[in-house]
Design a protein around this motif. Structure first.
Motif, short mmCIF file in Angstrom:
data_model
loop_
_atom_site.label_atom_id
_atom_site.label_comp_id
_atom_site.label_asym_id
_atom_site.label_seq_id
_atom_site.Cartn_x
_atom_site.Cartn_y
_atom_site.Cartn_z
N GLY A 514 0.76 -1.25 0.00
CA GLY A 514 0.00 0.00 0.00
C GLY A 514 0.78 1.29 0.00
N LEU A 515 2.10 1.24 0.20
CA LEU A 515 2.89 2.47 0.14
C LEU A 515 2.98 2.93 -1.31
CD1 LEU A 515 4.69 4.45 1.82
CD2 LEU A 515 6.64 3.03 1.13
N GLU A 516 2.80 4.21 -1.55
CA GLU A 516 2.84 4.74 -2.91
C GLU A 516 4.28 5.05 -3.32
OE1 GLU A 516 0.22 8.04 -3.21
OE2 GLU A 516 -1.55 6.90 -2.60
N MET A 517 4.56 4.88 -4.63
CA MET A 517 5.90 5.14 -5.15
C MET A 517 6.32 6.59 -4.91
SD MET A 517 8.75 4.49 -6.53
CE MET A 517 8.72 2.84 -7.18
N GLU A 518 5.37 7.51 -4.97
CA GLU A 518 5.66 8.93 -4.72
C GLU A 518 6.35 9.13 -3.38
OE1 GLU A 518 2.61 12.05 -5.07
OE2 GLU A 518 1.88 10.90 -6.77
N GLN A 519 5.84 8.43 -2.35
CA GLN A 519 6.40 8.59 -1.00
C GLN A 519 7.78 7.96 -0.86
OE1 GLN A 519 2.70 6.80 0.66
NE2 GLN A 519 2.79 8.46 2.15
N ALA A 520 7.99 6.83 -1.53
CA ALA A 520 9.25 6.10 -1.37
C ALA A 520 10.30 6.49 -2.40
CB ALA A 520 8.99 4.60 -1.47
N HIS A 521 9.90 7.26 -3.43
CA HIS A 521 10.78 7.49 -4.58
C HIS A 521 12.11 8.14 -4.18
CE1 HIS A 521 12.23 9.35 -8.35
NE2 HIS A 521 11.74 8.25 -8.88
N ARG A 522 12.06 9.14 -3.31
CA ARG A 522 13.27 9.85 -2.94
C ARG A 522 14.24 8.94 -2.18
NH1 ARG A 522 13.68 15.55 0.37
NH2 ARG A 522 15.90 15.87 0.05
N ALA A 523 13.68 8.12 -1.30
CA ALA A 523 14.53 7.19 -0.53
C ALA A 523 15.18 6.17 -1.47
CB ALA A 523 13.70 6.48 0.53
N VAL A 524 14.41 5.67 -2.44
CA VAL A 524 14.93 4.68 -3.39
C VAL A 524 16.06 5.29 -4.21
CG1 VAL A 524 14.38 3.31 -5.44
CG2 VAL A 524 12.78 3.37 -3.52
N THR A 525 15.83 6.48 -4.76
CA THR A 525 16.85 7.11 -5.61
C THR A 525 18.10 7.51 -4.81
OG1 THR A 525 15.64 9.21 -5.35
CG2 THR A 525 15.25 7.95 -7.35
N ALA A 526 17.95 7.75 -3.50
CA ALA A 526 19.10 8.06 -2.66
C ALA A 526 19.94 6.82 -2.38
CB ALA A 526 18.64 8.69 -1.34
N LEU A 527 19.30 5.64 -2.36
CA LEU A 527 20.01 4.39 -2.06
C LEU A 527 20.67 3.76 -3.28
CD1 LEU A 527 17.37 2.80 0.35
CD2 LEU A 527 19.66 3.52 1.00
#
Length: 870
Positions: A514-527
């Motif tokens: 249920g987590l949206e990509m919008e919310q996680a996108h910045r964390a993913v691109t930082a990792l």
């Protein structure tokens, strides 16, 4: 510093200090660095700051002669007026030392002096963690002696009296027969890991040489009989203090050398294991002693259930059961004890202990977690909490992280989610408070490891029933910390490779729930840049493990499936693929892949290829993995539990079908496919010890077999697997009508009918598939008419179902049986074609399939009026 005001250098001579009065309690007082000692009582705070201290040289010489220090040290000035520092050892040799070393020596000196002059308060110390300048001391209610120490102290009335032998007593005159300079087991307490309590991590103490005892020396020490004498002296009232110290020494010995107990060392400790079991069952161990024993023996891996020696295994199991019984009974645990116990139990469960055995102990601890967490969360700000409560009554950031990790691990291994839910719910506000508190004070919250563990735990708990709505605020607060740490904007060190892999895996799982990509996108691109650096070897960190590589590629495939652009993930994927080849071929220094890794990797590669990765880039990794599939599938003939489980078999065949659809040749994958097909038959028949297939796995298997037959696999080879799967389709379809959420969903119904129609096109007889088709058609009606709780068909699903019905009717299925399903689907066609449906519209392929299907159905008895109006 006394109550924040500068004061002369504090010299600990015997007197009645404010915090030695009866009833006073001392709590740890954090210092700015490790060059100070701090205590806090209800009446005042005292800090000894050695960076500001100047001690007369004569005093240090006097202390050295008194035997407090093995040498002496002093500061002076050279000809240029610069301050210099010297240290003289016990042989009179002089060494130049740094200012920092000089201050540390002063700190050690005052620690020794406080123990000697105020033994009832400071000897032995009861550490609260955070380094050797912070302790939690408690005033003893009976100054005449303490349990398990072998010492007798005169005194009473709440005041400290001198012991026989002079000021502070002679530590070598504790019992007859003691040698000069020798301390008994009960005297010295080891320091715990830094940051075990308190609201922030403090610098670690310099290594204590006393902690480096070998297992052989500990075995020899046990044979002296001191532990047995302590237990016999107090009998049922024995609180286990000396035994818990001995357990801690075992842990410290293994930690010092960097690896756990060997089988030979466990055999040497077998007499102690037997003795400890008897003492635990016959004495009233305190909560602290039980916690220390369980935590220490788990950390040193003495309690892990599986050892090859049967006699030793029986003794260890008996000790484990005795400890679990005592854990369920103790009620005087502090917050750190609760945290340590649950983490230790989770470790034991992870390594083979049955959850059923640990269940009673866990259920006894969970209400204590709830009680402490709810009181702590009721205060709005963490700073207020630190002032108003003792560290014993609140969880530190490490404690919260350990508890969430432990609960997730136990839920993963059999703890029922409703049992853990109250504890999880009570801890989530603490996660939010501590994570949000890091914005103003980065060192006050979670460190990188704790952030990674928390997100992993939340992902696992959601996978097992926790709702995103409950955890959403905690996840959001932690994602901000991930970005700050990954981008280097946090004062703490960055993530290590394992933490990077765990974080991306957790983010992928959270998106599944249920987590949206919008919310996680910045964390993913930082990792992602860190993945590239570690995989390419341009980072100072060690590389990824085989599990890390597997988790990362699986996570990247999931993230791409959920909206991450392939272009963003491309470099990370490209950097990881050579690692897959090296580990598969055994040319990497890292351990190779286990069956779960192989299945996850092939599934991930198939997903990535489906979403834009070129087959040419994935080819070498796929080619390297296929021989492992063959070896592991062949190994299941002799040892079924050692190979793939049903989910992995289904994922592997689905992946191979997808890869063939995108360019992999049947010749390359043929042997892997033929080795997996017998496993499908055994698992479907129930002849395998592995648990059977789920509805999704049955659907994926029939879809994969259909695709494989379409790409060159002979129907004769696939026939036995298809035949065994069809009864499962019937059972699950019948179960869907009584319990819709436990059976097939609309996409699976559409895929099953499409697969059956395709298989008939390739030689499957209608007689074999007839019952499965008949059971699926009522589900089509329910889902199309909206009488099922499941969402309706997608545009592709409507197209596939009508195409399949057209094929089935063409191959002998009666139109009368299919008519109700067709009638229910036609309004969906109209709505989607006119754009009146919330589902996506048709693409050209769907339009072509639908018109072909309607033509075929009209040809076989559908009234033209029905099809024309639609």
């Amino acid at each position: 510093m006394v109550d924040g005001e500068p004061a002369p250098l504090f010299f600990p001579f015997p007197c009645d200090l404010p915090f030695t009065k009866a009833g006073a309690s001392l709590y740890p007082l954090p210092c700015d660095d490790e060059l100070c000692l701090g205590w806090e009582s209800h009446s005042q705070k005292i800090t000894l700051d050695f960076s500001q201290a100047r001690v007369p040289d004569n005093f240090l010489r006097l202390v050295q002669r008194a035997g407090v220090l093995p040498g002496w040290f002093y500061q002076t000035t050279d000809q240029q007026g610069q301050v210099i520092y010297y240290w003289y050892d016990s042989q009179g040799n002089r060494y130049s030392v740094s200012q920092q070393e000089y201050w540390l020596m002063l700190s050690g000196l005052f620690e020794s002096l406080m123990r000697r002059f105020y033994p009832e308060v400071f000897d032995p110390p009861l550490p609260a963690g955070g380094g050797w300048h912070i302790w939690l001391y408690t005033r003893k209610s009976k100054p005449a002696g303490r349990q398990g120490s072998g010492r007798g102290r005169a005194g009473g009335g709440g005041k400290i009296k001198q012991a026989a032998g002079g000021r502070g007593g002679n530590p070598d005159r504790k019992r007859p027969g003691s040698k000069p300079g020798q301390r008994p087991v009960a005297y010295v307490k080891p320091q715990p890991r830094a940051g075990a309590t308190g609201t922030r991590k403090m610098p670690e103490k310099a290594p204590d040489t006393r902690a480096a005892e070998t297992i052989a020396s500990l075995v020899k020490e046990f044979k002296t009989g001191d532990l047995e004498a302590a237990a016999k002296r107090f009998k049922k009232k024995y609180n286990g203090k000396d035994h818990s110290y001995f357990c801690n020494q075992i842990k410290l010995a293994t930690k010092e050398r960097g690896f756990s107990l060997t089988l030979e060392e466990k055999k040497q400790l077998q007499p102690f294991v037997t003795h400890l079991t008897e003492v635990i069952l016959s004495s009233q161990f305190s909560g602290k002693s039980v916690s220390t024993c369980v935590h220490s023996l788990t950390s040193s891996q003495l309690l892990y259930p599986f050892v090859s020696d049967r006699g030793l295994a029986g003794e260890i199991n008996a000790l484990t059961k005795a400890l679990l019984i005592r854990v369920a009974q103790v009620r005087d645990l502090d917050s750190q004890g609760v945290s340590n116990l649950l983490r230790a139990l989770a470790k034991l469960v992870e390594n083979g202990l049955q959850m059923q055995q640990a269940n009673r102990a866990v259920r006894a601890l969970l209400p204590q977690v709830v009680q402490v967490a709810e009181k702590q969360a009721s205060r709005v700000q963490l700073s207020q909490t630190a002032k108003e409560t003792s560290p014993r009554d609140r969880f530190s950031s490490q404690g919260v992280s350990n508890l969430m990790w432990a609960l997730a691990k136990m839920v993963e291994n059999g703890l029922v989610m409703p049992q853990a839910k109250s504890a999880v719910t009570a801890l989530l506000p603490l996660v939010v408070q501590m994570a949000e508190g890091m914005r103003t004070s980065p060192r006050a919250g979670f460190n990188p490891q704790e952030v990674a563990n928390l997100l992993w735990a939340l992902a696992k708990l959601m996978e097992n029933g926790l709702e995103m709505q409950q955890a959403h605020r905690a996840v959001t607060a932690l994602l901000t910390q991930v970005v700050q740490i990954a981008e280097g904007r946090n004062l703490r060190a960055g993530f290590n490779p394992q933490e990077v892999a765990n974080l991306l895996w957790a983010l992928a799982k959270l998106m599944e729930n249920g987590l949206e990509m919008e919310q996680a996108h910045r964390a993913v691109t930082a990792l992602l840049p860190q993945v590239v650096q570690v995989a390419e070897g341009t980072s100072s960190q060690a590389g990824f493990t085989s599990q890390g590589v597997s988790n990362l590629l699986w996570a990247l495939a999931k993230l791409v499936e959920n909206g991450l652009e392939m272009q963003q993930a491309q470099r990370a994927v490209t950097a990881l693929l050579p690692q897959v080849v090296l580990m598969s071929e055994g040319t990497s220094l890292r351990a190779g892949f286990v069956p779960q890794h192989v299945a996850s990797l092939l599934w991930a590669l198939a997903k990535l290829v489906e979403n834009g990765l070129e087959m040419q880039q994935a080819q070498s990794a796929v080619t390297a993995l296929l021989p492992l599939v063959v070896q592991m599938a062949e190994g299941m003939r002799t040892s079924p539990r050692a190979g793939f489980n049903p989910q992995e078999v289904a994922n592997l065949l689905w992946a191979l079908a997808k890869l063939m659809e995108n360019g992999l040749e049947m010749q390359q994958a043929h042997r892997a496919v033929t080795e997996l097909l017998p496993q499908v038959v055994q698992m479907a028949e129930g002849a395998s010890p592995q648990v059977g297939f789920s509805p999704q796995e049955v659907t994926n298997l029939l879809w994969a077999l259909t695709k494989l037959v379409g790409n060159g696999l002979e129907m004769q080879q696939a026939n036995s697997a298809v035949t065994e799967l069809l009864p499962l389709v019937v059972q699950m379809a019948e179960g869907t009508r009584t319990s819709p959420r436990a059976g097939f969903n609309p996409q699976e119904v559409a895929n099953l009918l499409w697969a059956l129609a395709k298989l008939m096109e390739n030689g499957l007889e209608m007689q074999q598939a007839h019952r499965a088709v008949t059971e699926l058609l009522p589900l089509v009606v329910q889902m199309a008419e909206g009488t099922s709780p499941e969402a309706g068909f997608s545009s592709q699903g409507v197209s596939n179902v009508l195409w399949a019905l057209g094929k089935l009717v063409e191959n002998g299925h009666r139109m009368r049986q299919a008519s109700s399903a067709v009638t229910a689907l036609l309004p969906q066609v109209v709505q989607m074609a006119e754009g009146a449906s919330c589902q996506d519209g048709f693409i050209p392929q769907h339009v072509a399939s639908l018109l072909w299907a309607l033509g075929k159905l009209v040809e076989n008895g559908l009234r033209m009026r029905q099809a024309t109006v639609r």
